[in-house]
Structures are given as C-alpha cells and as structure tokens.
Write an enzyme that holds these catalytic residues in place. Structure first.
Site, mmCIF file in Angstrom:
data_model
loop_
_atom_site.group_PDB
_atom_site.id
_atom_site.type_symbol
_atom_site.label_atom_id
_atom_site.label_comp_id
_atom_site.label_asym_id
_atom_site.label_seq_id
_atom_site.Cartn_x
_atom_site.Cartn_y
_atom_site.Cartn_z
ATOM 1 N N HIS A 64 0.815 -1.216 0.000
ATOM 2 C CA HIS A 64 0.000 0.000 0.000
ATOM 3 C C HIS A 64 0.846 1.261 0.000
ATOM 4 O O HIS A 64 0.363 2.333 0.362
ATOM 5 C CB HIS A 64 -0.940 -0.001 1.213
ATOM 6 C CG HIS A 64 -1.880 -1.154 1.232
ATOM 7 N ND1 HIS A 64 -2.253 -1.817 2.382
ATOM 8 C CD2 HIS A 64 -2.502 -1.803 0.218
ATOM 9 C CE1 HIS A 64 -3.064 -2.809 2.073
ATOM 10 N NE2 HIS A 64 -3.227 -2.822 0.776
ATOM 11 N N CYS A 102 2.720 12.812 -12.208
ATOM 12 C CA CYS A 102 3.787 12.415 -13.137
ATOM 13 C C CYS A 102 4.696 11.341 -12.559
ATOM 14 O O CYS A 102 5.576 10.826 -13.251
ATOM 15 C CB CYS A 102 4.607 13.622 -13.579
ATOM 16 S SG CYS A 102 5.649 14.353 -12.280
ATOM 17 N N CYS A 127 6.612 18.641 -12.909
ATOM 18 C CA CYS A 127 5.445 19.094 -13.681
ATOM 19 C C CYS A 127 4.816 20.368 -13.139
ATOM 20 O O CYS A 127 3.965 20.969 -13.793
ATOM 21 C CB CYS A 127 4.389 17.990 -13.757
ATOM 22 S SG CYS A 127 3.534 17.657 -12.193
ATOM 23 N N CYS A 139 5.216 19.965 -7.522
ATOM 24 C CA CYS A 139 6.163 18.995 -8.075
ATOM 25 C C CYS A 139 7.291 19.745 -8.771
ATOM 26 O O CYS A 139 7.057 20.709 -9.498
ATOM 27 C CB CYS A 139 5.446 18.068 -9.047
ATOM 28 S SG CYS A 139 6.546 16.968 -9.970
ATOM 29 N N CYS A 185 5.407 12.499 -7.036
ATOM 30 C CA CYS A 185 4.273 13.257 -7.562
ATOM 31 C C CYS A 185 3.176 12.283 -7.955
ATOM 32 O O CYS A 185 3.425 11.319 -8.690
ATOM 33 C CB CYS A 185 4.700 14.087 -8.767
ATOM 34 S SG CYS A 185 3.321 14.930 -9.585
#
Length: 730
Positions: free
Chosen positions: A532, A543, A582, A579, A540
């Site tokens: 998990h 991305c 991105c 991020c 991120c």
C-alpha cells in the site's frame, strides 16, 4: 455534447512555453482580444468573446471574470493547457463541467483529476437506477459491438479507438473493446467502455436519450394534435392509438415533460474506481440509493468484503487504501474460468495490472481458497506430508534445513504495534473519529464531504484538487518518519536477520505504510514490497517523479500547518508543495490513496515469487484485505505456513488449526514475543544484543528481559529453551 468543428487543438507549451507562461498568455489574450490558436479558420476564442466592449462594460467585465475563472479551474484543477481550456470555454461557454466534458469527449486532453464533491440531489437516481443487486456482474467486456448492429458514424468519441478480436463458441471472429475502464449502465445493466477506450458509455447515453426524445415528441404530437378521422379510420392500429390518446386527454404537454423527461440511460458506474456519473447532470453522484449497489460491486471486486464477512471487513478494506484498485480485465466466476486464469507475460505496468485479475477477481476469496484447498488435499493424498513442526524449536530446525530454500513474509499492522505508531481507526480515539474538518485548509464544501466520510481526505480525487488536507493530517507522521520517532520492532529485525543469516528471504510483503522496514539497513530494499505504499518516500501523484524525501519533509515542516497544535514552530497557514517536474501541487508520500491503483510491482512479484516458496510467514495481519491475503493460498501446496498472531486468522482462506492442520503452524501471541522466541531457537540472540538501543521502548523491554533470562539460566539461545511456551495449535 457540442461537436468540435475545427481541427485538433495545437497545445501551447510543446514549443517550450511553460505552464505558467502559457496561462499568462491566455490571460493577456482575454483582455486584449487576441486569439489563442494560430488558425485563420478557427472561430473566435473564449478570450475574444470575453474582450471588453464599449457598448456594455459591466456585462463585459462579468463575462471576462466568468471566462477567466472557468479557464483557471480547467488549468489548475484539471491540468488542461490554457489553449485547450480557452477552446473549450469558447465552444460551450464558461461552464466548467460542460467545458471539462467537451475536452474529454473530443479527445483534446486527458483527465488529470475531476470533480471531487459529488452531486447529492441528482433527480435521475430515483427514476433511472433500476439495476438490482442480483443483476450486477463485473466480468463482461464492453458489449457495444454485440448489441449495436450498425455503428454510428464517428464511433463513440473515444481517445484511443482500440479494438480487439475474439472467437465465439461457433468459431466466429467478432470485434470487442479492450476490457479496461468499463462502465455499467445502472438502468439496463449493459457494460460499455469509457471515453479513454472507444467512448461507448457516452454513446449509450446519447443513443438512448435520442430514442427517448423521439418517443416523447411522438407522444406530444399525439396528445396535442389528435389524430384526424382519416388517420384513425385507416386500420385497427390507428383506432387503438386514437383511443389511447382520448383516454389520456386530461394530460397536457407540460405534464408529459414532467413525467417522462428524456434523459436517456444517464447514470453509470465505473468499474475502475466505483464512482457513479450522471451524464445528464455532468456530475459524480452520492446518494443513499446507490450505496447498496456500490457495496455489492466492491464485494465483487474485493472479495474479502463479501456479505458473509460483514461490514467491518469492508471498512477495514477501504481504510487500507483498497478502494480503487484498477482491474478491469476481470474473469467472471460464473463463466467457468479457473482461478489461475492462465499466466500472461507482463513486461509492462499495464500488463501487470491486467494480471491482477488472477489475484482478486473471483466472486469470493473464500471460493478461490476452497478450490486451492481441494487441490492441496488431492496433492497430499499422493504425496504424504512430512511431519509438521509442533514447536518453535522444530520450526527453527525446518528453516535451517535444506528442505527450506525460499521464505516469503506477509506482514500487517501487528508487526508495528510495539513501535507506538498512532492509530487511525480505533473507535473513540482514532484519527478518523477525532478529525476536525474545520481546522483543515479546505472549502466548506470539501469540509462537509470530509465530515460525511473522513476517509475522503485520503481519496485521490480530493488530493488532486486540494493536497493540503491530506498533508495537514499526515504532517505528524511524515515528520515522525524522517525523525525516526517510531522505530523498527523486533518483528522487523526478525525479517532483517532472516535475510542476513540464512539468505533464504525471497520477499517481504508489507501492508503497512509506516516505512519502518527502511530502518533495517542489512536488508536490501528490493526484498521489500510495500503493498500500500510507504510513508518513507515521496513522489508526484500525477507524473510519478520521485522527490528527495528530506527535501519533501523540509517543505512539509515549513509550508504545512500543524492541525494538532503540538508544534509551535509550524506555520500558521499552509501553502501547496508543487512537483519539481510538472509544477502541479501533487507531491505526497508514496502511499496508495483511496481509489488508486496498487503498485504493479505487487502483482509482478507475486507471479514470480510464490511458485518457489517453501515457507510463508504471516505476521500480525487479520488476512481480511484482498488481494494481499491471497498469498495464503497462492503458495505451493507443499509449502508450510507459519501464522504469528494473537488470534487464529485466515480460516476462510484455508488455514487450519489444531488436528486438522497438515501444513499450518500457529505461533499464538504478540509478534515481538513469538518472533523473539523463534530467533532464540535459531541462535540469533547475540545478533540482537547490539540493537537494544535502536528498538522502540516496548521491544527493548522484551529483549532485555529475555537476555537477562538467558544469562541467568546460562543459556545462549538456540538450544530449545522456552520453546514449549509457544506451541503450535497444529
């Protein structure tokens, strides 16, 4: 949805303009009447439509504000480029939901998020949801090509347009859609593919709505314009129609519209994340009538939450981050497929996720486990089992023997109990029960959603729209991880020594997200599969770019407020953490959010690891969460299973206790205590003495007491002393 007449949109940014720069371009164009697409054939853009007018400055200002607000939401929340956002607003107006659907249906961009707060008053749920619990089935392909004999021009508007072919029982080759991202119509129960495949779910709604509109119009004409004598005397059918019209003369056209609004089959449920969408309302839905249907679908997708196991298991399953495993290539048990389903080569993540059907797709884990147990019984009849260990000393001998070459460990929350990690779920004092949404940085609508269901804070859709509530609640755990507030327990050290001393550890599958296994420095991290995810790493969500964990923790410490009020140095307000790749505000620990996919590595490792396992050690887990619990019956029939837990678990999965057991050893007790005893029988006590200061207080206490006991008795461990205190129920 409106049709797009111009060519596909050219994306700003592909030529080197950054996201921030391109949005500035959009805003400047909106105020200067510039167009955003360099095409003479393109119609006026949203920017041009929003340009100031000397005739009506007030109206123009309102238009500009609405346009820019819609574009900002499309860019910042959903991740579309400013050009795409502008073209969509130009086509349908400053309605975010309509523009969002226009972009997706036309294939001009990909969904990077979506509306988080569902509509609770959709008028179509009561009138359109007719599927019963017995009707629901998750094992079918999109049936468009089977049901629709004549394809509509232009197809369904999907982004990919992929098709596959299969042979039916008569050997006839027929076209089918790839079986991922399917939706079920909650009115007629057909299965249709999403807009990311061939768009047949959208086509189904549009086709059914068109038919209803035509029928409604015909009915309106009959009622508003009674048939002439020529029409009614032509034949018996005409007389019948006239008589029907006469019998209903009390109704007028307005009554007809109110009673039979032509919405089509507009309510559908996604088999990807079990979200419900109304095409007519252009919104996700939440409604009491939908809850039983969603519960049944979740039982079919995640069999541990079947009706026989009750709602508690379903809640545990949800809270372990299993709301939304992506698994559409599901084999229906009623279609006669075996549980193995055939092994596929999976060199890509997509293939690995398709193979996940081998581990969680049956109508019931219990049924799958029963079949495995039946096969094991047949195996043992022709291959009499060797003597089963009855003490931990005998289990230690087995581990050291040549017969045991490969060991897998499946760990749950019990492994980390001694570390003192705060509880999320306990009634009355767990985080979910004590959560105060008003302290979170969220809109009032978001807070209401969190009050209704606290786990909403950790749903993927909520995080993509607003990362701050998740990070604010996780702040103590993130900083506690980097500061090693919680330490690896004796149970963790057992797995580390198992690898270091024997070299027989094939894999450690942990269902915990605490990341404590990273403190075991003698254990290569490629030996660990965090089912998990892990709190000890950052990435991120969009991305998937990894981020330095120390950098991320510093950002959390300085940019995220402390809602517990325990850190006076924390900032008073939270600011997003973008991020570094991105630019989106979607950096987080690598934990699996609700309604997200499990790591592809889990399915890949299971496929490769399990066939050679000789011993499966199950530590501190209730074995109620699928698909991790499938390891119990996926190991070979001649593999032994050691269960370390306070109470018996896994009976539904085929684990047997007492005289019925042929390969299961039960180490009853606390994980630290049982595994410390086993380590003593293995002769590893000396290796543990240097770890006392690195253990959490409870683990250190248990170890010190054992060292003192050994020294007082003159034992060095490994001679069987104390083994009779922890006996197998087998």
């Amino acid at each position: 949805m409106p049709e797009k007449s111009q060519p596909p949109i050219d994306y700003i940014g592909s030529g080197g303009i950054s996201k921030a720069d391109s949005f500035d371009v959009a805003i400047e164009a909106a105020t200067n009447n510039d167009t955003l697409v360099a095409s003479a054939a393109s119609p006026p853009t949203a920017a041009a439509a929003a340009a100031p007018s000397s005739d009506n400055n007030t109206s123009s200002d309102a238009t500009i504000a609405a346009t820019l607000q819609a574009m900002e939401q499309l860019v910042d929340i959903f991740g579309f480029t400013p050009t795409v956002a502008s073209e969509a607003v130009d086509a349908v107006g400053p309605d975010v939901a309509a523009a969002y659907n226009y972009i997706l249906d036309g294939g001009y961009g990909e969904d990077k998020g979506g509306p988080v707060i569902p509509k609770t008053d959709c008028p179509h749920v009561d009138s359109r949801v007719r599927v019963t619990l017995e009707d629901l089935c998750i094992g079918h392909h999109c049936s468009h090509y089977r049901d629709v004999k004549e394809e509509r021009a232009g197809g369904g508007g999907g982004l990919k347009g992929e098709v596959e072919y299969e042979e039916d029982e008569e050997g006839t080759t027929r076209k089918i859609c790839p079986s991922r991202e399917n939706w079920i119509c909650l009115q007629c129960n057909v299965s249709r593919c999403s807009r990311y495949v061939n768009g047949h779910a959208l086509s189904h709604w549009e086709d059914t709505k068109a038919k209803e509109v035509a029928l409604l119009e015909a009915k309106r004409r009959r009622r508003c314009h009674p048939c002439s004598s020529d029409e009614t005397n032509n034949d018996d059918d005409g007389d019948a129609a006239a008589n029907e019209s006469a019998a209903e003369n009390d109704d007028n056209c307005e009554n007809i519209n109110e009673k039979t609004a032509a919405a089509g089959h507009c309510v559908m449920v996604s088999l990807s994340d079990l979200s419900v969408w109304c095409y007519e309302c252009s919104s996700y839905l939440k409604h009491p009538k939908l809850d039983p249907l969603l519960k049944r679908l979740e039982e079919l997708k995640f069999p541990s939450s079947s009706a026989s196991s009750g709602g508690e298991e379903r809640q545990q399953q949800q809270q372990q981050g299993m709301k939304g495993i992506e698994n559409e290539d599901i084999v229906n048990h009623e279609e006669g497929k075996g549980r193995a389903g055939g092994k596929k080569e999976a060199d890509t993540e997509a293939a690995a996720q398709e193979e996940s059907s081998d581990y969680s797709s049956d109508d019931s884990v219990a049924a799958e486990a029963a079949e495995a147990e039946r096969e094991a019984s047949l195996f043992w009849k022709s291959n009499p089992p060797p003597p089963l260990p009855t003490t931990l000393a005998e289990m230690a001998n087995f581990i050291n023997s040549p017969r045991c070459k490969s060991i897998a460990v499946l760990a749950g929350a019990g492994m980390s109990v001694a570390s003192g990690i705060p509880d999320f779920r306990s009634a009355g004092f767990g985080m979910y029960d004590t959560l105060q949404p008003e302290l979170l940085t969220a809109t009032e609508i978001e807070r209401e959603a969190i009050r209704a269901d606290p786990t909403t804070v950790f749903e993927k859709s909520m995080f993509l729209q607003n990362q701050l509530p998740c990070l604010e609640l996780k702040r103590p755990f993130i900083l506690g991880t980097v500061n090693k507030t919680w330490r690896a327990t004796l149970a963790h050290r057992f797995v580390e020594l198992l690898h270091k001393k024997t070299g027989k550890l094939t894999r450690w599958y942990t269902q915990n997200i605490d990341g404590l296994e990273t403190q075991c420095t003698d254990l290569p991290q490629n030996k660990v599969v965090a089912v998990h995810g892990s709190m000890g790493q950052a990435h991120c969500e969009i991305c998937d770019t990894p981020h330095d964990f120390q950098w991320f923790c510093n950002a959390v410490k300085t940019q995220i407020k402390d809602v517990t009020g325990q850190d006076p140095a924390a900032p008073q307000t939270s600011t997003p953490i973008p991020c570094r790749n991105c630019g989106r505000n979607t950096v987080k620990p690598t934990i699996v959010l609700f309604r997200s996919n499990l790591p592809a590595e889990f399915f890949e490792r299971i496929r490769d690891d399990l066939p050679s396992v000789d011993l499966l050690i199950v530590v501190g887990t209730s074995l109620t969460v699928a698909p991790a619990n499938s390891l119990v019956y996926k190991v070979p029939h001649d593999a032994l299973r050691l269960v370390v837990n306070n109470e018996p678990v896994g009976v539904r999965l085929g684990i047997r206790y007492g005289e019925e057991s042929t390969r299961d050893f039960f180490g009853r007790g606390k994980c630290d205590e049982v595994l410390l005893e086993l380590m003593c029988q293995l002769g590893w006590l000396e290796d543990l003495k240097g770890l006392v200061e690195d253990l959490p207080e409870e683990s250190a206490r248990v170890l010190r007491e054992r060292i003192m006991e050994e020294e007082a008795n003159g034992f060095g461990g490994g001679d069987g002393s104390g083994a009779d205190e922890v006996l197998s129920d087998g």
